[in-house]
Design a protein around this motif. Structure first.
Motif, PDB file in Angstrom:
ATOM      1  N   LEU A   1     -41.708  69.605  33.530  1.00 53.08           N
ATOM      2  CA  LEU A   1     -41.842  69.746  35.074  1.00 53.08           C
ATOM      3  C   LEU A   1     -42.485  68.500  35.776  1.00 53.08           C
ATOM      4  N   SER A   2     -42.453  68.320  36.856  1.00 51.23           N
ATOM      5  CA  SER A   2     -42.837  67.268  37.705  1.00 51.23           C
ATOM      6  C   SER A   2     -44.195  67.465  38.461  1.00 51.23           C
ATOM      7  N   ILE A   3     -44.784  68.865  38.232  1.00 48.33           N
ATOM      8  CA  ILE A   3     -46.117  69.232  38.821  1.00 48.33           C
ATOM      9  C   ILE A   3     -47.201  69.097  37.759  1.00 48.33           C
ATOM     10  N   PRO A   4     -48.427  68.967  38.225  1.00 52.55           N
ATOM     11  CA  PRO A   4     -49.476  68.783  37.170  1.00 52.55           C
ATOM     12  C   PRO A   4     -49.301  70.256  36.304  1.00 52.55           C
ATOM     13  N   VAL A   5     -49.481  70.077  34.881  1.00 49.71           N
ATOM     14  CA  VAL A   5     -49.614  71.027  34.066  1.00 49.71           C
ATOM     15  C   VAL A   5     -51.218  70.966  33.238  1.00 49.71           C
ATOM     16  N   ILE A   6     -51.897  72.149  33.382  1.00 53.81           N
ATOM     17  CA  ILE A   6     -53.282  72.345  33.072  1.00 53.81           C
ATOM     18  C   ILE A   6     -53.011  73.032  31.476  1.00 53.81           C
ATOM     19  N   CYS A   7     -53.938  72.450  30.771  1.00 57.10           N
ATOM     20  CA  CYS A   7     -54.088  73.151  29.273  1.00 57.10           C
ATOM     21  C   CYS A   7     -55.422  74.015  29.403  1.00 57.10           C
ATOM     22  N   GLU A   8     -55.038  75.359  29.132  1.00 55.82           N
ATOM     23  CA  GLU A   8     -56.128  76.256  29.138  1.00 55.82           C
ATOM     24  C   GLU A   8     -55.863  77.159  28.090  1.00 55.82           C
TER      25      GLU A   8
END
Length: 236
Positions: free
Chosen positions: A181-188
């Motif tokens: 992806l080119s958008i932010p990825v959040i780890c949750e």
């Protein structure tokens, strides 16, 4: 830098703490969640993830970090519960959240609506809002970016029928999303150890969200009491 870039920048490289307590839980109270958020920020949290307009209003009194807002509501005709309909979207937007989170799995929403048509309507109504896609699989994350979400999160990995039993945190899903992806990825989801948090950042997450391991004392306590039982069972 525009407002949205500023928000994304504020949470980048930091820890967001999820301050939630459902009605069935001992800490269910907007006042308590307000204090929980304050404590999290004192500990260095760069943002908070909050459930529902009442808790959001209270948390705004105690902290000024970015708020990721969601609203868990149950509907008879869908088992999707994280911000399921436009009613919840409107309420969260009105409450003044900085990022609005919704279920972005392939489940059908209340009223038989698909994610595609739902998000098209949502984006048209709120063109300037930051939207976070709570996903359970890599494929859902890819689709969320295509649909126009601003952030993708691993929130629902392990929490759907299809992904039940998956080992959390889902580092494989995180790594693939970051690479694609080119958008932010959040780890949750499922972070209980410092080493897990550090690994999430090593894999390139934009930021990480921790809930239960910080804000759900009944589960924190159970983790310790279970460990005592393990020793006792071994000794018997």
């Amino acid at each position: 830098m525009n407002h949205n870039s500023q928000i994304l920048n504020q949470i980048k490289g930091g820890l967001v703490v999820s301050c939630q307590a459902l009605e069935s839980e001992p800490l269910h109270s907007s006042f308590i969640m307000g204090r929980m958020a304050q404590a999290a920020v004192e500990g260095g949290a760069v943002g908070v993830r909050v459930n529902g307009p009442d808790d959001i209003a209270e948390i705004k009194k105690t902290t000024d970090v970015p708020i990721i807002g969601l609203w868990k509501q149950e509907y008879d005709d869908s088992d999707l519960y994280i911000t399921p309909t436009m009613t919840e979207i409107d309420a969260l937007a009105e409450a003044g959240v900085d990022i609005l989170a919704t279920d972005a799995t392939d489940k059908i929403r209340p009223g038989g609506i698909t994610l595609d048509s739902f998000f098209k309507e949502v984006r048209a109504k709120y063109p300037d809002m930051l939207f976070m896609a709570d996903c359970s699989t890599f494929e859902e994350g890819v689709k969320a970016e295509q649909l126009g979400f601003d952030i993708v999160s691993t929130t629902l990995a392990g929490y759907t029928k299809e992904t039940a039993g998956r080992q959390l945190p889902d580092f494989d899903m995180l790594e693939r999303l970051v690479a694609t992806l080119s958008i932010p990825v959040i780890c949750e989801g499922g972070i209980w150890e410092i080493a897990q948090l550090q690994k999430a950042f090593e894999l390139g997450c934009h930021c990480a969200v921790i809930g239960s391991a910080i804000t759900r004392p009944q589960l924190i306590t159970k983790r310790f009491t279970d460990s005592i039982k393990e020793i006792q069972n071994e000794n018997n």
